[in-house]
Design a protein around this motif. Structure first.
Motif, PDB file in Angstrom:
ATOM      1  N   ARG A 193       0.837  -1.201   0.000  1.00  0.00           N
ATOM      2  CA  ARG A 193       0.000   0.000   0.000  1.00  0.00           C
ATOM      3  C   ARG A 193       0.868   1.245   0.000  1.00  0.00           C
ATOM      4  O   ARG A 193       2.054   1.210   0.359  1.00  0.00           O
ATOM      5  CB  ARG A 193      -0.942   0.005   1.206  1.00  0.00           C
ATOM      6  N   SER A 194       0.264   2.346  -0.391  1.00  0.00           N
ATOM      7  CA  SER A 194       0.950   3.619  -0.339  1.00  0.00           C
ATOM      8  C   SER A 194       1.141   4.049   1.109  1.00  0.00           C
ATOM      9  O   SER A 194       0.274   3.803   1.965  1.00  0.00           O
ATOM     10  CB  SER A 194       0.137   4.678  -1.084  1.00  0.00           C
ATOM     11  N   TYR A 196       0.722   6.822   2.229  1.00  0.00           N
ATOM     12  CA  TYR A 196      -0.270   7.828   2.579  1.00  0.00           C
ATOM     13  C   TYR A 196      -1.713   7.321   2.553  1.00  0.00           C
ATOM     14  O   TYR A 196      -2.636   8.091   2.805  1.00  0.00           O
ATOM     15  CB  TYR A 196      -0.146   9.026   1.621  1.00  0.00           C
ATOM     16  N   SER A 197      -1.908   6.032   2.268  1.00  0.00           N
ATOM     17  CA  SER A 197      -3.281   5.530   2.134  1.00  0.00           C
ATOM     18  C   SER A 197      -3.964   5.297   3.469  1.00  0.00           C
ATOM     19  O   SER A 197      -5.193   5.222   3.530  1.00  0.00           O
ATOM     20  CB  SER A 197      -3.287   4.228   1.319  1.00  0.00           C
ATOM     21  N   ALA A 198      -3.209   5.182   4.544  1.00  0.00           N
ATOM     22  CA  ALA A 198      -3.772   4.990   5.885  1.00  0.00           C
ATOM     23  C   ALA A 198      -2.746   5.472   6.895  1.00  0.00           C
ATOM     24  O   ALA A 198      -1.535   5.438   6.621  1.00  0.00           O
ATOM     25  CB  ALA A 198      -4.124   3.522   6.136  1.00  0.00           C
ATOM     26  N   VAL A 227       4.870  -0.897   3.114  1.00  0.00           N
ATOM     27  CA  VAL A 227       4.402   0.308   2.431  1.00  0.00           C
ATOM     28  C   VAL A 227       5.424   0.736   1.392  1.00  0.00           C
ATOM     29  O   VAL A 227       6.613   0.413   1.487  1.00  0.00           O
ATOM     30  CB  VAL A 227       4.150   1.465   3.429  1.00  0.00           C
ATOM     31  N   PRO A 230       5.094   6.582  -2.719  1.00  0.00           N
ATOM     32  CA  PRO A 230       4.660   6.836  -4.098  1.00  0.00           C
ATOM     33  C   PRO A 230       5.474   7.949  -4.747  1.00  0.00           C
ATOM     34  O   PRO A 230       5.933   8.881  -4.094  1.00  0.00           O
ATOM     35  CB  PRO A 230       3.191   7.236  -3.934  1.00  0.00           C
ATOM     36  N   GLU A 250       6.029  11.457   7.770  1.00  0.00           N
ATOM     37  CA  GLU A 250       4.620  11.049   7.755  1.00  0.00           C
ATOM     38  C   GLU A 250       4.167  10.579   9.138  1.00  0.00           C
ATOM     39  O   GLU A 250       3.049  10.869   9.569  1.00  0.00           O
ATOM     40  CB  GLU A 250       4.416   9.942   6.721  1.00  0.00           C
TER      41      GLU A 250
END
Length: 259
Positions: A193-194, A196-198, A227, A230, A250
């Protein structure tokens, strides 16, 4: 790493000392633990920046020597001394359990795990990033020593805020981190997953590998999440210090930036 051993009396245990060079690295020691400085070698051009500290040295009979570049190069065995070198006591080493159990367990906390990252300049840049984002320990897989002069200089003073904890290769340190309540977050170019997606979990160990090979498969398989950062995809990966800055930034945004 070059060390000297000094003992205040014949019956006391030897206290490890090491060379620290670079303006910001030395100023950080002067500000945070001035009593640990044993000797100072300084170029005349740096006297204004260190004037108050040198006055303190004189008052406490701590030797300082005004020297030229060739002498500093001989003492530090480097041309990157920036005009100043301290001989200072090492900070007391922190073991794995000490790093994992530090601070209030109910508050957000992030640690960094490095697999196969031994270059002192990369490590110093990472320590500098960790100091900026309040990550107080780096778990360095396979690293034999916890500090080197090159790492401390590159960290620009961050080495006074961040412990570099050598840990064994393999999954053992990560198992201990999980038992201490941390989620294991690996970074990989093809992560599931990115970033920043969660939100990242509030107690996390961020796992980064060497740029050439990334994390070893056994370590990658340990992760609770994988992760990816991106971007355009024009390149396979970021420099490991740059990747650390993105992920730790982040984590700060998700948790510490809201405090």
């Amino acid at each position: 790493m070059q060390r000297a051993l000094r003992s205040p009396n014949a019956n006391a245990p030897a206290v490890p000392e090491m060379k620290v060079c670079g303006v910001n690295a030395c100023q950080a020691i002067a500000a945070r633990r001035p009593d640990d400085v044993r000797r100072v070698y300084i170029h005349p051009s740096r006297l204004p920046a260190f004037g108050p500290f040198l006055k303190r040295c004189a008052e406490r009979r701590i030797a300082y020597h005004i020297v030229e570049d060739d002498e500093l190069e001989r003492i530090t065995q480097s041309v990157h001394h920036e005009g100043v070198c301290f001989i200072a006591r090492e900070r007391p080493p922190v073991g794995l359990q000490g790093a994992l159990n530090r601070r209030d367990p109910t508050r957000p906390r992030c640690l960094l795990y490095l697999g196969g990252v031994g270059n002192p300049h990369n490590l110093g840049a990472i320590v500098r990033v960790c100091a900026h984002f309040d990550v107080d320990a780096v778990l360095a897989g396979g690293l034999e020593s916890h500090v080197t002069p090159a790492m401390l200089r590159t960290a620009e003073g961050g080495g006074e805020f961040v412990d570099v904890v050598p840990v064994a290769d393999g999954t053992g340190p990560l198992v201990a981190a999980r038992r201490a309540g941390y989620r294991l977050i690996a970074t990989a170019a093809r992560g599931k997953r990115s970033l920043y997606s969660a939100p990242l979990p509030p107690r996390a160990v961020i796992m980064l590998g060497a740029e050439a090979d990334g994390l070893a498969p056994a370590l990658l398989n340990m992760a609770d999440e994988t992760v990816q950062i991106p971007g355009t995809g024009a390149l396979d990966s970021l420099n490991v210090a740059c990747a650390a800055a993105v992920v730790l930034g982040e984590f700060w945004r998700c948790h510490r930036g809201k405090e």
